[in-house]
Design a protein around this motif. Structure first.
Motif, mmCIF file in Angstrom:
data_model
loop_
_atom_site.group_PDB
_atom_site.id
_atom_site.type_symbol
_atom_site.label_atom_id
_atom_site.label_comp_id
_atom_site.label_asym_id
_atom_site.label_seq_id
_atom_site.Cartn_x
_atom_site.Cartn_y
_atom_site.Cartn_z
ATOM 1 N N TRP A 101 34.179 36.741 56.976
ATOM 2 C CA TRP A 101 34.403 35.753 55.917
ATOM 3 C C TRP A 101 35.872 35.749 55.512
ATOM 4 O O TRP A 101 36.500 36.800 55.412
ATOM 5 C CB TRP A 101 33.561 36.080 54.681
ATOM 6 C CG TRP A 101 32.095 35.780 54.819
ATOM 7 C CD1 TRP A 101 31.463 35.204 55.870
ATOM 8 C CD2 TRP A 101 31.091 36.059 53.838
ATOM 9 N NE1 TRP A 101 30.111 35.096 55.609
ATOM 10 C CE2 TRP A 101 29.849 35.611 54.375
ATOM 11 C CE3 TRP A 101 31.113 36.635 52.570
ATOM 12 C CZ2 TRP A 101 28.653 35.723 53.668
ATOM 13 C CZ3 TRP A 101 29.922 36.753 51.882
ATOM 14 C CH2 TRP A 101 28.708 36.298 52.422
ATOM 15 N N THR A 102 36.398 34.566 55.261
ATOM 16 C CA THR A 102 37.786 34.461 54.790
ATOM 17 C C THR A 102 37.856 34.512 53.265
ATOM 18 O O THR A 102 38.891 34.858 52.701
ATOM 19 C CB THR A 102 38.438 33.155 55.283
ATOM 20 O OG1 THR A 102 37.639 32.047 54.847
ATOM 21 C CG2 THR A 102 38.550 33.159 56.796
ATOM 22 N N SER A 103 36.750 34.143 52.615
ATOM 23 C CA SER A 103 36.694 34.199 51.145
ATOM 24 C C SER A 103 35.227 34.227 50.731
ATOM 25 O O SER A 103 34.349 33.848 51.508
ATOM 26 C CB SER A 103 37.385 32.993 50.522
ATOM 27 O OG SER A 103 36.710 31.793 50.870
ATOM 28 N N THR A 105 32.443 34.637 46.894
ATOM 29 C CA THR A 105 32.232 34.785 45.456
ATOM 30 C C THR A 105 31.236 35.912 45.225
ATOM 31 O O THR A 105 30.249 36.020 45.947
ATOM 32 C CB THR A 105 31.660 33.479 44.865
ATOM 33 O OG1 THR A 105 32.589 32.415 45.096
ATOM 34 C CG2 THR A 105 31.400 33.616 43.365
ATOM 35 N N TYR A 117 33.349 44.945 43.513
ATOM 36 C CA TYR A 117 34.736 44.506 43.708
ATOM 37 C C TYR A 117 35.674 45.704 43.811
ATOM 38 O O TYR A 117 36.505 45.779 44.717
ATOM 39 C CB TYR A 117 35.174 43.590 42.558
ATOM 40 C CG TYR A 117 36.634 43.222 42.643
ATOM 41 C CD1 TYR A 117 37.058 42.180 43.453
ATOM 42 C CD2 TYR A 117 37.596 43.944 41.933
ATOM 43 C CE1 TYR A 117 38.404 41.851 43.557
ATOM 44 C CE2 TYR A 117 38.935 43.627 42.025
ATOM 45 C CZ TYR A 117 39.338 42.584 42.841
ATOM 46 O OH TYR A 117 40.677 42.272 42.951
ATOM 47 N N ASN A 124 39.549 43.083 51.511
ATOM 48 C CA ASN A 124 38.374 42.327 51.085
ATOM 49 C C ASN A 124 38.421 41.955 49.612
ATOM 50 O O ASN A 124 37.855 40.937 49.213
ATOM 51 C CB ASN A 124 37.094 43.098 51.424
ATOM 52 C CG ASN A 124 36.741 42.984 52.898
ATOM 53 O OD1 ASN A 124 36.819 41.910 53.478
ATOM 54 N ND2 ASN A 124 36.377 44.098 53.504
ATOM 55 N N LYS A 126 41.012 40.872 48.200
ATOM 56 C CA LYS A 126 41.814 39.639 48.193
ATOM 57 C C LYS A 126 40.995 38.411 48.610
ATOM 58 O O LYS A 126 41.391 37.283 48.336
ATOM 59 C CB LYS A 126 43.033 39.802 49.098
ATOM 60 C CG LYS A 126 44.054 40.795 48.555
ATOM 61 C CD LYS A 126 45.303 40.814 49.393
ATOM 62 C CE LYS A 126 46.288 41.897 48.972
ATOM 63 N NZ LYS A 126 46.459 42.075 47.550
ATOM 64 N N LYS A 127 39.860 38.629 49.272
ATOM 65 C CA LYS A 127 39.002 37.517 49.680
ATOM 66 C C LYS A 127 38.113 37.018 48.539
ATOM 67 O O LYS A 127 37.509 35.953 48.653
ATOM 68 C CB LYS A 127 38.097 37.946 50.845
ATOM 69 C CG LYS A 127 38.833 38.267 52.136
ATOM 70 C CD LYS A 127 37.826 38.687 53.211
ATOM 71 C CE LYS A 127 38.484 39.091 54.504
ATOM 72 N NZ LYS A 127 37.480 39.485 55.525
ATOM 73 N N VAL A 128 38.012 37.789 47.459
ATOM 74 C CA VAL A 128 37.140 37.408 46.344
ATOM 75 C C VAL A 128 37.832 36.293 45.558
ATOM 76 O O VAL A 128 38.844 36.519 44.896
ATOM 77 C CB VAL A 128 36.818 38.605 45.422
ATOM 78 C CG1 VAL A 128 35.946 38.156 44.249
ATOM 79 C CG2 VAL A 128 36.116 39.706 46.208
ATOM 80 N N THR A 129 37.274 35.086 45.630
ATOM 81 C CA THR A 129 37.877 33.945 44.942
ATOM 82 C C THR A 129 37.423 33.851 43.495
ATOM 83 O O THR A 129 38.132 33.288 42.659
ATOM 84 C CB THR A 129 37.538 32.626 45.657
ATOM 85 O OG1 THR A 129 36.110 32.512 45.752
ATOM 86 C CG2 THR A 129 38.138 32.602 47.047
ATOM 87 N N ILE A 157 40.649 37.857 38.442
ATOM 88 C CA ILE A 157 39.714 37.066 39.236
ATOM 89 C C ILE A 157 38.956 36.130 38.299
ATOM 90 O O ILE A 157 38.388 36.581 37.297
ATOM 91 C CB ILE A 157 38.730 37.974 40.009
ATOM 92 C CG1 ILE A 157 39.495 38.893 40.966
ATOM 93 C CG2 ILE A 157 37.748 37.148 40.827
ATOM 94 C CD1 ILE A 157 39.932 40.180 40.382
#
Length: 201
Positions: A101-103, A105, A117, A124, A126-129, A157
């Motif tokens: 996965w690139t991003s 929730t 988190y 990873n 940094k992938k949490v939008t 975040i």
């Protein structure tokens, strides 16, 4: 796979599998790689199970009692710390899901979501939008600040309502605890488990 969903392997209790070597062939046991004999406190059965899945193994459900397990206070299982299990679960999630996965929730802006988190690798994290939730107080605050981070400025975040969030999701909400409210909310999004979301509760 014959249990309700492959994603159950990421949950805290996972599918009901007891000592996976009870019913596998000796050839498969050697193929998977035997047990991690790291000593007291190593969850060798969980690690074997994860490796079994990594090598393409499956699980089949049998609707009858095949084993009577006797609990006793001196059992080796009591030497395995909850945090050890947690860390292995997080690494398995990162390897099997988040690496592709690139991003994403995190569904739960509360204790479990924040713990996930903080446990993720920096890449990873940094992938949490966003975090998403239904709690108006958390949503009104608007963000979660990762205070323990050594980054400057500290990561913030966003926190939004689940209807405003973007899949895919890692869901850190326990099932069957909200009188069906969570399940209804998830159902209204028409998402596909194993593609748009995984449970990690």
């Amino acid at each position: 796979m014959a249990w309700s969903s492959i994603s159950e392997v990421f949950t805290s209790h996972g599918p009901t599998v007891i000592m996976p070597t009870w019913f596998c062939s000796r050839e498969w046991f050697f193929h998977v790689g035997r047990f991690d004999e790291g000593g007291k406190g190593v969850p060798e059965d969980l690690l074997f199970f994860y490796e079994h899945l990594q090598k393409g193994g499956g699980v089949f459900r049998v609707n009858q009692c095949l084993l009577l397990y006797r609990y006793h206070p001196q059992a080796a299982t009591h030497s395995v710390l909850e945090e050890t299990i947690w860390n292995h679960r997080v690494r398995f999630l990162e390897d099997r899901v988040l690496s592709s996965w690139t991003s994403f929730t995190i569904w739960n802006a509360g204790k479990q979501g924040k713990k996930l988190y903080r446990s993720l690798s920096p890449a990873n994290q940094k992938k949490v939008t966003a975090f998403c939730d239904v709690d108006e107080k958390k949503i009104r605050k608007g963000f979660y600040t990762y205070e323990e981070s050594e980054e400057r400025p500290k990561p913030k975040i966003p926190v939004c309502h689940f209807r405003d969030a973007t899949p895919p999701f890692v869901i850190c909400v326990k099932l069957d605890l909200t009188g069906g409210a969570f399940e209804t909310n998830l159902g209204m999004l028409n998402l596909k488990e194993g593609m748009d979301y995984y449970h990690f509760n």
